[in-house]
Scaffold this motif. Sequence first.
Motif, PDB file in Angstrom:
ATOM      1  N   ILE B   1      45.598  37.759  44.796  1.00 48.23           N
ATOM      2  CA  ILE B   1      44.900  36.680  44.101  1.00 48.23           C
ATOM      3  C   ILE B   1      44.943  36.954  42.591  1.00 48.23           C
ATOM      4  N   ILE B  13      35.694  35.370  34.864  1.00 49.49           N
ATOM      5  CA  ILE B  13      36.565  36.520  35.107  1.00 49.49           C
ATOM      6  C   ILE B  13      35.769  37.679  35.684  1.00 49.49           C
ATOM      7  N   VAL B  14      34.652  38.004  35.042  1.00 48.17           N
ATOM      8  CA  VAL B  14      33.847  39.137  35.511  1.00 48.17           C
ATOM      9  C   VAL B  14      33.449  38.941  36.960  1.00 48.17           C
ATOM     10  N   GLY B  15      33.054  37.725  37.284  1.00 54.87           N
ATOM     11  CA  GLY B  15      32.610  37.431  38.640  1.00 54.87           C
ATOM     12  C   GLY B  15      33.677  37.744  39.677  1.00 54.87           C
ATOM     13  N   PHE B  16      34.889  37.256  39.417  1.00 54.40           N
ATOM     14  CA  PHE B  16      35.944  37.479  40.406  1.00 54.40           C
ATOM     15  C   PHE B  16      36.401  38.935  40.437  1.00 54.40           C
ATOM     16  N   LEU B  17      36.327  39.612  39.293  1.00 52.98           N
ATOM     17  CA  LEU B  17      36.648  41.032  39.314  1.00 52.98           C
ATOM     18  C   LEU B  17      35.593  41.799  40.095  1.00 52.98           C
ATOM     19  N   LEU B  18      34.341  41.362  40.005  1.00 51.89           N
ATOM     20  CA  LEU B  18      33.270  41.972  40.810  1.00 51.89           C
ATOM     21  C   LEU B  18      33.562  41.816  42.295  1.00 51.89           C
ATOM     22  N   ALA B  19      34.189  40.696  42.655  1.00 53.20           N
ATOM     23  CA  ALA B  19      34.498  40.452  44.069  1.00 53.20           C
ATOM     24  C   ALA B  19      35.624  41.355  44.549  1.00 53.20           C
ATOM     25  N   GLY B  20      36.327  42.031  43.612  1.00 55.69           N
ATOM     26  CA  GLY B  20      37.349  42.998  44.009  1.00 55.69           C
ATOM     27  C   GLY B  20      38.773  42.495  43.952  1.00 55.69           C
ATOM     28  N   VAL B  21      39.021  41.395  43.216  1.00 55.86           N
ATOM     29  CA  VAL B  21      40.387  40.872  43.199  1.00 55.86           C
ATOM     30  C   VAL B  21      41.214  41.443  42.047  1.00 55.86           C
ATOM     31  N   GLY B  22      40.575  42.143  41.106  1.00 53.32           N
ATOM     32  CA  GLY B  22      41.277  42.617  39.921  1.00 53.32           C
ATOM     33  C   GLY B  22      42.229  43.770  40.214  1.00 53.32           C
ATOM     34  N   GLU B  23      43.362  43.777  39.524  1.00 52.30           N
ATOM     35  CA  GLU B  23      44.308  44.884  39.667  1.00 52.30           C
ATOM     36  C   GLU B  23      45.023  45.107  38.335  1.00 52.30           C
TER      37      GLU B  23
END
Lengths: 193, 114
Positions: B1, B13-23
């Motif tokens: 994602i 952005i922060v929200g979705f990175l909190l959900a674990g999608v960031g790489e």
Amino acid sequence: MAGVGEAVDEALMAYLKDVDEYQTSMAEVVAACKAGMLELARARKSMGFKGCAVSQLQYPSRMKASRKVVVKDENEGEGILANSDNDQFCDGKRIFVEAIESIPEQTEDEDPVFVDPIKWFGVLVPSSLRVSQKGFVRAVESAAAASAAYINMKRDYARYKRMALFGSLHGTIVPPLSRNVIYFIENSKGKYI
Amino acid sequence: ICVIGDEDTTLAIVGFLLAGVGEIDSKKNSNFLVVNNKTPVNQIEEAFKAFTARDDVAVILITQSAADSIRYLLDDYESMIPTVLEIPSKDNPYDPSKDSVMQRIMKKMSVGTD
């Protein structure tokens, strides 16, 4: 000839069902994002530092995704479908997109890069930050469902067009999309919050 | 994602990175792009094209305000995978009339009407 007409109707109803699923899933994404952003704003306020406590300043230099999506069709185990719009995907099988939690494996020679993202912002984080995290996880899951609905929508529409063309070539009269369809689409818009 | 979102208050952005999608890999290639009012449009375009060209991406989430900057690219985008979904940001609520997918659906529905 009646069979062709029924196949056209079936393809059209499948397409409309996918449109409905897409709109429902997008409404869930929007609602989950709104709730998550509200809780995130609360967390920023409670953590102070004029918002710097919850910002990209806390991002690590390396990170690994722990939440991914899996794309598969009705034959389980078919694996991820490649980027393509070709006819191979217009065979009527339902596509499923699922968001899963996948903790990345840690090899011995790598620096540890997987950390629960909530720990970037400290050890004792406010409960609103945890609630926000759950909200965005829900948004990711709904986004996966919306993605599946979108893919099935495109495939069912392509199938409908092929059936309609086939029907017209064989003398079956395929009526244009009626006003009832427009009514359906316009009235389902109310699902958005 | 992948995620393309606004940075004005970092929330999307922060929200979705909190959900674990960031790489972010060892070469500093990330699967998200933070957009602010100083970000040039061609940077957003390049990020969108790079994300859509990757074969390990299934879903691209883009805030609607960032999507408006590259609306012409989204309108021309026809692939099924990765799927591009428009999401709201803090200051810009979701508007289904601007969503490229909804516009395409309405366009298809308007073909062949009485």
